[in-house]
Design a protein around this motif. Structure first.
Motif, mmCIF file in Angstrom:
data_model
loop_
_atom_site.group_PDB
_atom_site.id
_atom_site.type_symbol
_atom_site.label_atom_id
_atom_site.label_comp_id
_atom_site.label_asym_id
_atom_site.label_seq_id
_atom_site.Cartn_x
_atom_site.Cartn_y
_atom_site.Cartn_z
ATOM 1 N N ARG A 94 0.829 -1.206 0.000
ATOM 2 C CA ARG A 94 0.000 0.000 0.000
ATOM 3 C C ARG A 94 0.867 1.262 0.000
ATOM 4 O O ARG A 94 1.873 1.323 0.705
ATOM 5 C CB ARG A 94 -0.916 0.025 1.217
ATOM 6 C CG ARG A 94 -1.982 -1.077 1.235
ATOM 7 C CD ARG A 94 -2.738 -1.081 2.546
ATOM 8 N NE ARG A 94 -1.848 -1.423 3.663
ATOM 9 C CZ ARG A 94 -2.190 -1.331 4.938
ATOM 10 N NH1 ARG A 94 -3.398 -0.890 5.276
ATOM 11 N NH2 ARG A 94 -1.340 -1.667 5.884
ATOM 12 N N LEU A 96 0.866 4.496 1.539
ATOM 13 C CA LEU A 96 0.161 4.907 2.759
ATOM 14 C C LEU A 96 -0.130 6.407 2.812
ATOM 15 O O LEU A 96 -1.167 6.818 3.329
ATOM 16 C CB LEU A 96 0.978 4.496 3.986
ATOM 17 C CG LEU A 96 1.206 2.991 4.137
ATOM 18 C CD1 LEU A 96 2.177 2.715 5.281
ATOM 19 C CD2 LEU A 96 -0.115 2.268 4.383
ATOM 20 N N GLU A 97 0.781 7.215 2.315
ATOM 21 C CA GLU A 97 0.587 8.662 2.401
ATOM 22 C C GLU A 97 1.453 9.372 1.367
ATOM 23 O O GLU A 97 2.615 9.003 1.170
ATOM 24 C CB GLU A 97 0.943 9.169 3.808
ATOM 25 C CG GLU A 97 0.620 10.635 4.031
ATOM 26 C CD GLU A 97 0.898 11.088 5.460
ATOM 27 O OE1 GLU A 97 0.730 12.300 5.710
ATOM 28 O OE2 GLU A 97 1.285 10.247 6.301
ATOM 29 N N ILE A 98 0.870 10.349 0.704
ATOM 30 C CA ILE A 98 1.619 11.196 -0.221
ATOM 31 C C ILE A 98 1.562 12.628 0.297
ATOM 32 O O ILE A 98 0.481 13.154 0.563
ATOM 33 C CB ILE A 98 1.035 11.125 -1.646
ATOM 34 C CG1 ILE A 98 1.151 9.695 -2.196
ATOM 35 C CG2 ILE A 98 1.753 12.102 -2.579
ATOM 36 C CD1 ILE A 98 0.454 9.485 -3.528
ATOM 37 N N ARG A 99 2.714 13.232 0.487
ATOM 38 C CA ARG A 99 2.794 14.622 0.947
ATOM 39 C C ARG A 99 3.426 15.465 -0.155
ATOM 40 O O ARG A 99 4.652 15.686 -0.165
ATOM 41 C CB ARG A 99 3.640 14.711 2.218
ATOM 42 C CG ARG A 99 3.005 14.071 3.444
ATOM 43 C CD ARG A 99 3.755 14.521 4.682
ATOM 44 N NE ARG A 99 3.238 13.921 5.888
ATOM 45 C CZ ARG A 99 3.661 14.234 7.118
ATOM 46 N NH1 ARG A 99 4.607 15.167 7.271
ATOM 47 N NH2 ARG A 99 3.166 13.652 8.178
ATOM 48 N N ASP A 102 5.705 18.366 0.814
ATOM 49 C CA ASP A 102 6.971 17.990 1.440
ATOM 50 C C ASP A 102 7.849 17.161 0.507
ATOM 51 O O ASP A 102 8.978 16.807 0.871
ATOM 52 C CB ASP A 102 6.711 17.182 2.719
ATOM 53 C CG ASP A 102 6.110 18.018 3.832
ATOM 54 O OD1 ASP A 102 6.501 19.195 3.955
ATOM 55 O OD2 ASP A 102 5.248 17.500 4.566
ATOM 56 N N VAL A 105 6.768 10.568 0.369
ATOM 57 C CA VAL A 105 5.727 9.555 0.271
ATOM 58 C C VAL A 105 6.063 8.435 1.257
ATOM 59 O O VAL A 105 7.231 8.141 1.496
ATOM 60 C CB VAL A 105 5.618 9.000 -1.172
ATOM 61 C CG1 VAL A 105 6.904 8.314 -1.603
ATOM 62 C CG2 VAL A 105 4.458 8.033 -1.325
ATOM 63 N N CYS A 106 5.020 7.846 1.854
ATOM 64 C CA CYS A 106 5.207 6.719 2.768
ATOM 65 C C CYS A 106 4.618 5.475 2.109
ATOM 66 O O CYS A 106 3.458 5.479 1.680
ATOM 67 C CB CYS A 106 4.520 6.979 4.107
ATOM 68 S SG CYS A 106 4.777 5.661 5.324
ATOM 69 N N GLU A 108 4.576 0.885 1.967
ATOM 70 C CA GLU A 108 4.959 -0.402 2.531
ATOM 71 C C GLU A 108 6.014 -1.036 1.631
ATOM 72 O O GLU A 108 6.148 -0.666 0.458
ATOM 73 C CB GLU A 108 3.731 -1.301 2.654
ATOM 74 C CG GLU A 108 2.756 -0.813 3.709
ATOM 75 C CD GLU A 108 1.533 -1.718 3.863
ATOM 76 O OE1 GLU A 108 1.085 -1.904 5.009
ATOM 77 O OE2 GLU A 108 1.028 -2.227 2.828
ATOM 78 N N TYR A 123 -0.153 13.893 -9.047
ATOM 79 C CA TYR A 123 0.396 15.003 -8.279
ATOM 80 C C TYR A 123 1.527 15.714 -9.027
ATOM 81 O O TYR A 123 2.121 16.665 -8.511
ATOM 82 C CB TYR A 123 0.936 14.508 -6.934
ATOM 83 C CG TYR A 123 -0.118 13.894 -6.040
ATOM 84 C CD1 TYR A 123 -0.803 14.660 -5.103
ATOM 85 C CD2 TYR A 123 -0.429 12.540 -6.127
ATOM 86 C CE1 TYR A 123 -1.766 14.099 -4.276
ATOM 87 C CE2 TYR A 123 -1.394 11.962 -5.316
ATOM 88 C CZ TYR A 123 -2.062 12.748 -4.398
ATOM 89 O OH TYR A 123 -3.015 12.187 -3.580
ATOM 90 N N LYS A 204 7.836 0.023 6.806
ATOM 91 C CA LYS A 204 7.394 1.289 6.209
ATOM 92 C C LYS A 204 8.627 2.049 5.750
ATOM 93 O O LYS A 204 9.673 2.027 6.418
ATOM 94 C CB LYS A 204 6.610 2.165 7.202
ATOM 95 C CG LYS A 204 5.229 1.656 7.550
ATOM 96 C CD LYS A 204 4.553 2.576 8.560
ATOM 97 C CE LYS A 204 3.226 1.991 9.036
ATOM 98 N NZ LYS A 204 2.638 2.807 10.141
ATOM 99 N N TRP A 206 9.719 5.978 4.188
ATOM 100 C CA TRP A 206 9.442 7.342 3.737
ATOM 101 C C TRP A 206 10.500 7.694 2.702
ATOM 102 O O TRP A 206 11.706 7.652 2.973
ATOM 103 C CB TRP A 206 9.508 8.329 4.898
ATOM 104 C CG TRP A 206 8.290 8.317 5.765
ATOM 105 C CD1 TRP A 206 8.084 7.580 6.899
ATOM 106 C CD2 TRP A 206 7.098 9.079 5.563
ATOM 107 N NE1 TRP A 206 6.844 7.839 7.419
ATOM 108 C CE2 TRP A 206 6.209 8.757 6.621
ATOM 109 C CE3 TRP A 206 6.699 10.009 4.605
ATOM 110 C CZ2 TRP A 206 4.944 9.332 6.734
ATOM 111 C CZ3 TRP A 206 5.438 10.584 4.714
ATOM 112 C CH2 TRP A 206 4.578 10.247 5.770
#
Length: 457
Positions: A94, A96-99, A102, A105-106, A108, A123, A204, A206
């Motif tokens: 997955r 998990l998070e896109i910033r 910043d 991206v996080c 798995e 994006y 995880k 980043w």
């Protein structure tokens, strides 16, 4: 001898644990020439808690754990040489998070490079590290992968900001921060990246991401000799140009690519180049590149304007090794890589070419010559001791030269099984400190045993 209570682990993981022979065999090797070893079981964790359960079981019962990503490695890192559990992270896939603000991206560990770039596209972002294969990001971090874009964006070590890691005893730790820099404590992120699963299991990651450039242009340049081509690369790098890719493909490889991909490149040592940035900057820089290449002796420089043709060029380069494999069905692929200081690169390639010719080996040279890293791809018959011996001899001479000029035995593929014998020669007394670090993190040697800094009981 202690009996391993597999049934207790099966009760905890259910269908996330398999003992089937076909499943075990599919995790017994990677894309390297090293012999396969079957694990005792294959686990498919779906969350961090599953990895913790595996680590605690391993710690309690002395069962090795070997992390498995996409199986695209070339030095046997995922081969479970002492059995145990192959930990396949494909279900932990997955984003998990896109910033976007910043540029982080996080993910798995089972997320693949192409999967991440598909998620980033809306994006206007990209993850540039490109080893050629659609590898898992956890595996890429574990081996410090790089690839064609490393000349501009660096390897994985330059692009991993923070990690969640499960240690050998089941503890979960976080290392690194989301800040662009830190002067606090030891840099444990860079210790884990490239550790080949011997210190902990990533759950995880980043990662740094980048804006998609406005314009991209590619070019190919043909030379009479490999040395001329490599000298030209040194001139390009010295000019201060911001190259995105800078790849060498030797004549034997060009001939194979033409046969396999129906291309019509001139059979000569060739550089594949790429620039990216603003439209105006790319156009101006490509003019400078053309001038430098011709001054360096390029017989022909072809700028690729069409996007389809650019994709075709890089498809040929990325799949060169697979084209070689298809050319010699029934043989195994042995790929060795070294990295040397840029000033020594022409001589290093000369050494490789000389020994390929002297030993009569099937293969060729490709490489990320923009950062001093190149690969020699060979096709060998692993059941023929003489054939395999010639390949080992070539690899040995190449590594010996690289180490003699301050280089490394592997710039990209990793240590795995094939380069362990050079660790003492390359690192000297520092190897004992590395082994001490391994004992600190994994005193029972249960995480990918027999790898990287082998010699721990």
């Amino acid at each position: 001898m202690m009996t391993i209570p597999w049934e207790t682990l099966k009760e905890e993981l259910g269908d996330k644990l398999s003992f089937g022979e076909s499943v075990r065999r599919s995790h017994a090797k990677d894309e390297s020439y090293h012999p396969e070893h079957l694990p005792d079981a294959v686990a498919y964790p779906e969350e961090t808690a599953d990895v913790v359960a595996l680590a605690r079981f391993s710690h309690a019962h002395g069962v090795p754990l070997v992390a498995y990503g996409a199986g695209s490695g070339l030095e046997g890192q995922v081969i479970p040489v002492r059995g145990g559990i192959s930990v396949d992270f494909s279900r932990m896939n997955r984003v998990l998070e896109i910033r976007p603000d910043d540029f982080l991206v996080c993910v798995e560990p089972g997320v693949t490079r192409q999967q991440l770039n598909d998620a980033l596209r809306p994006y206007g972002l990209m993850f540039p590290v490109d080893p050629g294969a659609n590898a898992s990001l956890g595996g890429m971090a574990a081996t410090n992968a790089s690839g064609t874009t490393a000349v501009r964006y660096g390897p994985m070590k330059a692009n991993v900001r923070k990690l969640e890691v499960v240690l050998a005893d089941g503890r979960v730790i976080e290392v690194g921060t989301l800040a662009a820099k830190s002067s606090s404590g030891y840099n444990l992120v860079e210790l884990f990246v490239g550790s080949e699963g011997t210190l902990g299991l990533f759950t995880k990651l980043w990662l740094r991401v980048y804006g998609v450039p406005e314009a991209t242009l590619a070019a190919s340049a043909e030379f009479a000799t490999v040395r001329e081509a490599v000298d030209a690369v040194c001139m390009l790098i010295g000019s201060g140009l911001q190259l995105t890719r800078c790849e060498l493909v030797t004549k034997p490889y060009i001939e194979i690519i033409n046969r396999q991909f129906d291309t019509s490149y001139t059979p000569a040592p060739t550089l594949f180049l790429e620039l990216s940035g603003s439209q105006a900057a790319v156009q101006a820089d490509m003019g400078t590149v053309d001038e430098i290449l011709r001054d360096a002796g390029a017989a022909r420089v072809s700028v690729v304007m069409d996007e389809r043709e650019r994709q075709k060029l890089w498809h040929a380069r990325h799949n060169a090794a697979y084209a070689l494999m298809r050319t010699y069905p029934g043989l195994s692929h042995l790929s060795t890589d070294v990295c040397v200081p840029m000033s020594k690169l022409p001589e290093a390639v000369d050494v490789a070419e000389t020994w390929i010719e002297r030993l009569g080996i099937r293969g060729g040279i490709v490489g990320h010559v923009g950062d001093g890293n190149f690969h020699v791809s060979l096709m060998v018959n692993p059941s023929d001791p003489d054939d395999l011996g010639r390949a080992y001899e070539l690899s040995h001479h190449l590594v010996e030269y690289a180490l003699s000029v301050g280089g490394t035995c592997t710039g990209e593929h990793g240590v795995g099984l094939g380069k362990m014998k050079y660790q003492k020669q390359e690192h000297g007394e520092a190897l004992a400190l590395m082994q001490a670090v391994k004992r600190l993190f994994d005193p029972a040697d249960m995480l990918n045993p027999g790898k990287l800094v082998d010699g721990i009981a």
